[in-house]
Design a protein around this motif. Structure first.
Motif, mmCIF file in Angstrom:
data_model
loop_
_atom_site.group_PDB
_atom_site.id
_atom_site.type_symbol
_atom_site.label_atom_id
_atom_site.label_comp_id
_atom_site.label_asym_id
_atom_site.label_seq_id
_atom_site.Cartn_x
_atom_site.Cartn_y
_atom_site.Cartn_z
ATOM 1 N N LEU A 73 -5.453 -50.589 57.283
ATOM 2 C CA LEU A 73 -4.884 -50.596 55.943
ATOM 3 C C LEU A 73 -4.004 -51.820 55.725
ATOM 4 O O LEU A 73 -3.022 -52.025 56.433
ATOM 5 C CB LEU A 73 -4.062 -49.317 55.714
ATOM 6 C CG LEU A 73 -3.406 -49.183 54.337
ATOM 7 C CD1 LEU A 73 -4.461 -49.128 53.244
ATOM 8 C CD2 LEU A 73 -2.541 -47.942 54.291
ATOM 9 N N GLU A 74 -4.398 -52.655 54.751
ATOM 10 C CA GLU A 74 -3.581 -53.777 54.312
ATOM 11 C C GLU A 74 -3.964 -54.082 52.871
ATOM 12 O O GLU A 74 -5.024 -54.635 52.599
ATOM 13 C CB GLU A 74 -3.767 -55.016 55.182
ATOM 14 C CG GLU A 74 -2.837 -56.139 54.764
ATOM 15 C CD GLU A 74 -2.896 -57.364 55.666
ATOM 16 O OE1 GLU A 74 -2.392 -58.416 55.242
ATOM 17 O OE2 GLU A 74 -3.442 -57.270 56.780
ATOM 18 N N VAL A 75 -3.090 -53.676 51.964
ATOM 19 C CA VAL A 75 -3.315 -53.871 50.535
ATOM 20 C C VAL A 75 -2.128 -54.645 49.980
ATOM 21 O O VAL A 75 -0.976 -54.314 50.276
ATOM 22 C CB VAL A 75 -3.440 -52.511 49.806
ATOM 23 C CG1 VAL A 75 -3.621 -52.717 48.303
ATOM 24 C CG2 VAL A 75 -4.577 -51.693 50.378
ATOM 25 N N THR A 76 -2.415 -55.674 49.186
ATOM 26 C CA THR A 76 -1.333 -56.425 48.560
ATOM 27 C C THR A 76 -1.515 -56.426 47.044
ATOM 28 O O THR A 76 -2.637 -56.402 46.536
ATOM 29 C CB THR A 76 -1.264 -57.887 49.054
ATOM 30 O OG1 THR A 76 -2.515 -58.518 48.809
ATOM 31 C CG2 THR A 76 -0.936 -57.961 50.527
ATOM 32 N N LEU A 77 -0.382 -56.441 46.357
ATOM 33 C CA LEU A 77 -0.343 -56.565 44.914
ATOM 34 C C LEU A 77 0.602 -57.710 44.608
ATOM 35 O O LEU A 77 1.762 -57.691 45.028
ATOM 36 C CB LEU A 77 0.159 -55.281 44.252
ATOM 37 C CG LEU A 77 0.342 -55.332 42.737
ATOM 38 C CD1 LEU A 77 -1.004 -55.512 42.036
ATOM 39 C CD2 LEU A 77 1.033 -54.069 42.243
ATOM 40 N N ARG A 78 0.081 -58.721 43.893
ATOM 41 C CA ARG A 78 0.898 -59.905 43.612
ATOM 42 C C ARG A 78 0.680 -60.343 42.174
ATOM 43 O O ARG A 78 -0.447 -60.611 41.757
ATOM 44 C CB ARG A 78 0.511 -61.026 44.564
ATOM 45 C CG ARG A 78 1.338 -62.287 44.417
ATOM 46 C CD ARG A 78 1.040 -63.267 45.531
ATOM 47 N NE ARG A 78 -0.351 -63.627 45.646
ATOM 48 C CZ ARG A 78 -0.905 -64.701 45.062
ATOM 49 N NH1 ARG A 78 -0.172 -65.506 44.346
ATOM 50 N NH2 ARG A 78 -2.178 -64.963 45.238
ATOM 51 N N ASP A 79 1.762 -60.390 41.400
ATOM 52 C CA ASP A 79 1.679 -60.892 40.030
ATOM 53 C C ASP A 79 1.426 -62.397 40.079
ATOM 54 O O ASP A 79 2.064 -63.113 40.851
ATOM 55 C CB ASP A 79 2.981 -60.617 39.276
ATOM 56 C CG ASP A 79 3.204 -59.140 39.003
ATOM 57 O OD1 ASP A 79 2.265 -58.342 39.166
ATOM 58 O OD2 ASP A 79 4.336 -58.786 38.608
ATOM 59 N N VAL A 80 0.505 -62.861 39.228
ATOM 60 C CA VAL A 80 0.139 -64.277 39.252
ATOM 61 C C VAL A 80 0.339 -64.985 37.912
ATOM 62 O O VAL A 80 0.081 -66.186 37.810
ATOM 63 C CB VAL A 80 -1.309 -64.477 39.763
ATOM 64 C CG1 VAL A 80 -1.431 -64.059 41.223
ATOM 65 C CG2 VAL A 80 -2.312 -63.736 38.892
ATOM 66 N N THR A 81 0.775 -64.248 36.886
ATOM 67 C CA THR A 81 1.103 -64.875 35.604
ATOM 68 C C THR A 81 2.435 -64.329 35.130
ATOM 69 O O THR A 81 2.962 -63.365 35.685
ATOM 70 C CB THR A 81 0.047 -64.578 34.511
ATOM 71 O OG1 THR A 81 0.059 -63.186 34.208
ATOM 72 C CG2 THR A 81 -1.330 -65.043 34.912
ATOM 73 N N ARG A 82 2.938 -64.933 34.076
ATOM 74 C CA ARG A 82 4.130 -64.404 33.431
ATOM 75 C C ARG A 82 3.699 -63.193 32.601
ATOM 76 O O ARG A 82 2.562 -63.131 32.125
ATOM 77 C CB ARG A 82 4.765 -65.447 32.529
ATOM 78 C CG ARG A 82 5.274 -66.658 33.331
ATOM 79 C CD ARG A 82 6.024 -67.641 32.485
ATOM 80 N NE ARG A 82 7.250 -67.141 31.903
ATOM 81 C CZ ARG A 82 8.402 -66.961 32.556
ATOM 82 N NH1 ARG A 82 8.462 -67.210 33.837
ATOM 83 N NH2 ARG A 82 9.464 -66.529 31.922
ATOM 84 N N PRO A 83 4.590 -62.224 32.409
ATOM 85 C CA PRO A 83 4.244 -61.077 31.559
ATOM 86 C C PRO A 83 3.905 -61.533 30.139
ATOM 87 O O PRO A 83 4.410 -62.541 29.662
ATOM 88 C CB PRO A 83 5.527 -60.239 31.556
ATOM 89 C CG PRO A 83 6.240 -60.637 32.807
ATOM 90 C CD PRO A 83 5.919 -62.087 33.013
ATOM 91 N N TYR A 84 3.016 -60.777 29.500
ATOM 92 C CA TYR A 84 2.639 -61.053 28.114
ATOM 93 C C TYR A 84 2.653 -59.740 27.336
ATOM 94 O O TYR A 84 2.555 -58.658 27.925
ATOM 95 C CB TYR A 84 1.275 -61.742 28.032
ATOM 96 C CG TYR A 84 0.137 -60.943 28.622
ATOM 97 C CD1 TYR A 84 -0.612 -60.066 27.838
ATOM 98 C CD2 TYR A 84 -0.191 -61.062 29.974
ATOM 99 C CE1 TYR A 84 -1.649 -59.332 28.369
ATOM 100 C CE2 TYR A 84 -1.230 -60.330 30.518
ATOM 101 C CZ TYR A 84 -1.959 -59.469 29.715
ATOM 102 O OH TYR A 84 -2.979 -58.734 30.259
ATOM 103 N N VAL A 85 2.796 -59.818 26.044
ATOM 104 C CA VAL A 85 2.836 -58.620 25.200
ATOM 105 C C VAL A 85 1.494 -57.896 25.312
ATOM 106 O O VAL A 85 0.427 -58.512 25.164
ATOM 107 C CB VAL A 85 3.134 -58.982 23.734
ATOM 108 C CG1 VAL A 85 3.016 -57.754 22.833
ATOM 109 C CG2 VAL A 85 4.525 -59.597 23.617
ATOM 110 N N ALA A 86 1.559 -56.605 25.584
ATOM 111 C CA ALA A 86 0.345 -55.800 25.681
ATOM 112 C C ALA A 86 -0.381 -55.841 24.339
ATOM 113 O O ALA A 86 0.248 -55.634 23.298
ATOM 114 C CB ALA A 86 0.694 -54.367 26.053
ATOM 115 N N PRO A 87 -1.686 -56.129 24.326
ATOM 116 C CA PRO A 87 -2.413 -56.235 23.065
ATOM 117 C C PRO A 87 -2.255 -54.996 22.176
ATOM 118 O O PRO A 87 -2.168 -55.127 20.960
ATOM 119 C CB PRO A 87 -3.868 -56.434 23.494
ATOM 120 C CG PRO A 87 -3.753 -57.099 24.834
ATOM 121 C CD PRO A 87 -2.532 -56.482 25.481
#
Length: 159
Positions: free
Chosen positions: A136-150
């Motif tokens: 088990l090796e799972v990663t979660l990484r944000d790669v952009t700046r947040p944006y307004v949800a459509p």
């Protein structure tokens, strides 16, 4: 006097999380709930034994702050990656439909022998992706700046 960290302490910094134990996975699963992604953004690199998705996840960690301040809800693009992958199987997906957008409901882990097991991504509409891993090796990484949800709304679920 010491104080426990609070959820809000994360501020606007991008998330970088890793799950190495089954007990770590519910945090990542909660943060990726209701993520959406095109079917074309699933990639399995057999040689590197890595399966990754580029997802547009709802920023659950920011929901209460957005509600309190009366501002729009946000999403952010994130990479969800699985290491030591042995096999990847899909069910109920038409991978040839390049316009297909998938909605992620949950991520679960079923342990196998030793450290191996199966990760399952459950998708809306009865679709699923099963990822068999050696460890088990799972990663979660944000790669952009947040944006307004459509939709400008938080995802909802019937009770």
């Amino acid at each position: 006097m010491t104080e426990d960290a609070r959820f809000e302490d994360g501020g606007e910094r991008p998330l970088r999380l890793k799950a190495l134990e089954p007990e770590d996975l519910p945090v990542i699963a909660a943060l990726i709930q209701d993520a959406v992604f095109p079917v074309t953004e699933m990639h399995w690199d057999r040689k590197r034994r890595r399966f990754a998705l580029l997802i547009n996840r709802f920023r659950w960690e920011d929901k209460s702050s957005a509600e309190r301040r009366g501002r729009a809800f946000e999403r952010v693009q994130s990479v969800l990656a699985f290491e030591d992958v042995l096999t990847v199987q899909t069910q109920g997906l038409d991978r040839s439909d390049k316009d297909l957008v998938l909605s992620l409901l949950t991520l679960t882990f079923s342990p196998g022998e030793d450290a191996s097991g199966r990760l399952e991504l459950t998708l809306a509409g009865d679709g699923a992706v099963a990822v068999d891993v050696e460890a088990l090796e799972v990663t979660l990484r944000d790669v952009t700046r947040p944006y307004v949800a459509p939709s400008r709304r938080a995802p909802g679920h019937p009770e």
